[in-house]
Design a protein around this motif. Structure first.
Motif, PDB file in Angstrom:
ATOM      1  N   SER A 104       0.828  -1.215   0.000  1.00  0.00           N
ATOM      2  CA  SER A 104       0.000   0.000   0.000  1.00  0.00           C
ATOM      3  C   SER A 104       0.862   1.265   0.000  1.00  0.00           C
ATOM      4  N   LEU A 105       2.155   1.105   0.195  1.00  0.00           N
ATOM      5  CA  LEU A 105       3.006   2.290   0.362  1.00  0.00           C
ATOM      6  C   LEU A 105       3.352   2.975  -0.960  1.00  0.00           C
ATOM      7  N   SER A 106       3.446   2.184  -2.030  1.00  0.00           N
ATOM      8  CA  SER A 106       3.905   2.791  -3.287  1.00  0.00           C
ATOM      9  C   SER A 106       2.911   3.839  -3.785  1.00  0.00           C
ATOM     10  N   GLY A 107       1.638   3.613  -3.591  1.00  0.00           N
ATOM     11  CA  GLY A 107       0.636   4.557  -4.098  1.00  0.00           C
ATOM     12  C   GLY A 107       0.235   5.613  -3.087  1.00  0.00           C
ATOM     13  N   ALA A 108       0.929   5.624  -1.949  1.00  0.00           N
ATOM     14  CA  ALA A 108       0.530   6.553  -0.885  1.00  0.00           C
ATOM     15  C   ALA A 108       1.239   7.893  -1.056  1.00  0.00           C
ATOM     16  N   ASN A 109       0.446   8.938  -1.336  1.00  0.00           N
ATOM     17  CA  ASN A 109       1.020  10.288  -1.334  1.00  0.00           C
ATOM     18  C   ASN A 109       0.500  11.060  -0.129  1.00  0.00           C
ATOM     19  N   SER A 110      -0.203  10.324   0.757  1.00  0.00           N
ATOM     20  CA  SER A 110      -0.802  10.996   1.905  1.00  0.00           C
ATOM     21  C   SER A 110      -1.155   9.983   2.981  1.00  0.00           C
ATOM     22  N   LEU A 111      -1.413  10.495   4.173  1.00  0.00           N
ATOM     23  CA  LEU A 111      -1.920   9.666   5.271  1.00  0.00           C
ATOM     24  C   LEU A 111      -3.271  10.243   5.656  1.00  0.00           C
ATOM     25  N   MET A 112      -4.303   9.416   5.527  1.00  0.00           N
ATOM     26  CA  MET A 112      -5.646   9.864   5.899  1.00  0.00           C
ATOM     27  C   MET A 112      -5.766   9.695   7.407  1.00  0.00           C
ATOM     28  N   ILE A 113      -6.223  10.731   8.103  1.00  0.00           N
ATOM     29  CA  ILE A 113      -6.356  10.628   9.557  1.00  0.00           C
ATOM     30  C   ILE A 113      -7.787  10.227   9.876  1.00  0.00           C
ATOM     31  N   LEU A 114      -7.970   9.043  10.419  1.00  0.00           N
ATOM     32  CA  LEU A 114      -9.305   8.614  10.844  1.00  0.00           C
ATOM     33  C   LEU A 114      -9.293   8.513  12.366  1.00  0.00           C
TER      34      LEU A 114
END
Ligand SMILES: Nc1nc2c(c(=O)[nH]1)N[C@H]1C(S)=C(S)[C@@H](COP(=O)(O)OP(=O)(O)OC[C@H]3O[C@@H](n4cnc5c(N)ncnc54)[C@H](O)[C@@H]3O)O[C@H]1N2
Ligand code: MOO
Ligand SMILES: [Mg+2]
Length: 421
Positions: free
Chosen positions: A383-393
């Motif tokens: 999941s890290l390669s496509g992550a340009n952000s961290l969603m805060i839930l």
């Protein structure tokens, strides 16, 4: 021995790190080495730009007063007394109804105050003498690029702590900064711990995995602006790890380890910190992933015990190591930039702790939207390669549904924010 840890809120964890006074150091590099570095002083205009009035078009420099009578029905003629290109300076004294043929970038001849573009002039010769005529008037300043219109001497143009981009490179050159004062790259030491770890070129065998964390974190250190000192991987052996960590601390500003930080029988980092006599800032954070992230200080050096689980390791770095590195790079906004986005899909999984979901955030018809970039488990790599952000839930008893507003931390952004949560 099993130790039960007390989780602290994320904001409190970040605060404890940022209260620690690790400050940046300045160095000088040549302009050719400065791209991608961080300014450690404000960039100040050393002169006006441009520093002389100049022509922004190819045409004729005139005295606007001489064009007053020109109209469609009244052609006004000028004798062309000089011819200059960029870099040349006319020494002619321009009299009534005289003009200078001037090219873009050339300094306006003394006495002239407007430029007639070639397109609206008629050029011709009479008895071997060049002339031009016009059928419209010009005001003082028409088609003149004025001294100081781009920048005024003494102006602060870029604040310290800014990443030097191509535009800043142009400014540095414009103002004669042959040497640029930048932040020295913080030296960040890195160990990957784990007896199960193989090198990237080793074949897979049962029970062992290739070490991906050190390559990932090295890239995150570089993305942040630090310099990586990779000390290699360590087996889960107390003495070997203790000695390696103790020695490495002398060579770096910050030391990052991955793995061995939880409560397992071979998780030696907590005991290593204890034997070092390090001051533990926290060893459990109310977040997922990365809850076991441990941060300590010893003899003026910060130790980041990041989780071994790849996603937890990744998130732990961005939330806790990035801001202090950015502060050492003189940033006034060292934390990840936070924005509002629309959740694209349902996220039904509830969690008591705040979750940082590796996400892809994108603009769709002018709205920021976010969607998880893969499986949301702390041991997941893909999941890290496509992550340009961290969603805060935020933690709670319910999940989230598509269309609700969520906060996202932007990983590739260079503006940052002063304080994140
Ligand atoms: N009883 C409990 N067990 C665990 C807890 C807990 O609270 N109580 N927390 C879990 C959570 S959450 C996490 S996260 C992990 C953290 O473990 P460690 O930080 O101690 O890391 P390791 O045990 O060394 O490794 C965990 C996992 O990651 C893999 N790994 C390690 N290094 C690398 C590397 N360089 N590259 C790729 N993958 C790596 C390792 O093989 C393990 O699978 O603890 C839980 N347990
Ligand atoms: O600490 Mo673990 O990363 O919460 O998943
Ligand atoms: Mg462990």
């Amino acid at each position: 021995m099993f130790e039960r840890r007390k989780p602290i809120p994320i904001g409190e964890a970040v605060k404890r790190i940022m209260e620690y006074q690790l400050l940046g150091v300045t160095e000088q590099v040549t302009i050719n080495e400065s791209y991608g570095r961080f300014l450690s002083e404000d960039l100040i205009a050393t002169s006006d730009v441009p520093h002389f009035d100049r022509a922004p078009y190819d045409g004729f420099a005139v005295r606007s007063i001489d064009t007053r009578e020109a109209a469609l029905t009244n052609v006004v003629e000028f004798e062309v007394v000089d011819h200059i290109g960029a870099g040349m300076v006319s020494t002619k004294l321009i009299g009534e109804h005289q003009a200078v043929r001037i090219m873009t970038g050339a300094m306006m001849p003394e006495g002239t105050d407007a430029v007639v573009m070639f397109e609206v002039a008629k050029a011709y010769e009479k008895n071997g003498i060049p002339y031009m005529s016009i059928k419209r008037s010009f005001k003082k300043g028409d088609n003149v690029s004025y001294s100081g219109e781009d920048a005024k001497q003494g102006e602060i143009l870029v604040k310290k702590g800014t990443l030097i981009n191509p535009g800043i490179q142009a400014m540095l050159a414009t103002f004669g900064y042959e040497r640029v004062t930048v932040a020295k790259k913080p030296r960040v030491g890195l160990f990957a711990t784990g007896t199960e770890l193989l090198e990237v070129n080793e074949a897979l065998v049962p029970g062992k995995i290739r070490n991906s964390n050190s390559h990932m974190i090295a890239a995150q250190i570089e993305r942040t602006g630090g310099i990586v000192h990779y000390f290699g991987k360590l087996p889960d052996e107390f003495d070997t790890c203790f000695e390696a960590v103790q020695n490495a601390l002398n060579e770096v500003d910050l030391l990052i380890t991955t793995g061995g930080v939880s409560v397992g029988d071979f998780d030696y980092l907590p005991a290593i910190y204890e034997k070092l006599g390090a001051e533990i800032f926290f060893n459990k954070v109310a977040m997922r992933p990365g809850s076991v992230t441990t941060v300590a200080q010893h003899n003026g050096k910060l130790l980041f015990g990041l989780s071994g689980n790849p996603s937890a390791c990744y998130v732990g770095f961005e939330l806790f190591a990035r801001p202090i590195i950015r502060r050492m790079l003189f940033s006034e906004k060292p934390h990840l930039r936070k924005e509002q986005a629309l959740l694209e899909v349902d996220f039904p999984k509830a969690n008591p702790f705040t979750r940082f979901v590796r996400s892809s955030t994108f603009i769709d018809s002018g709205r920021l939207k976010a969607t998880p970039s893969g499986l949301d488990k702390s041991n997941i790599i893909m999941s890290l390669s496509g992550a340009n952000s961290l969603m805060i839930l935020p933690g709670g008893t319910r999940g989230y549904t598509a269309g609700c507003e969520v906060e996202v931390l932007l990983l590739e952004d260079q503006v940052g924010s002063e304080w994140p949560w």
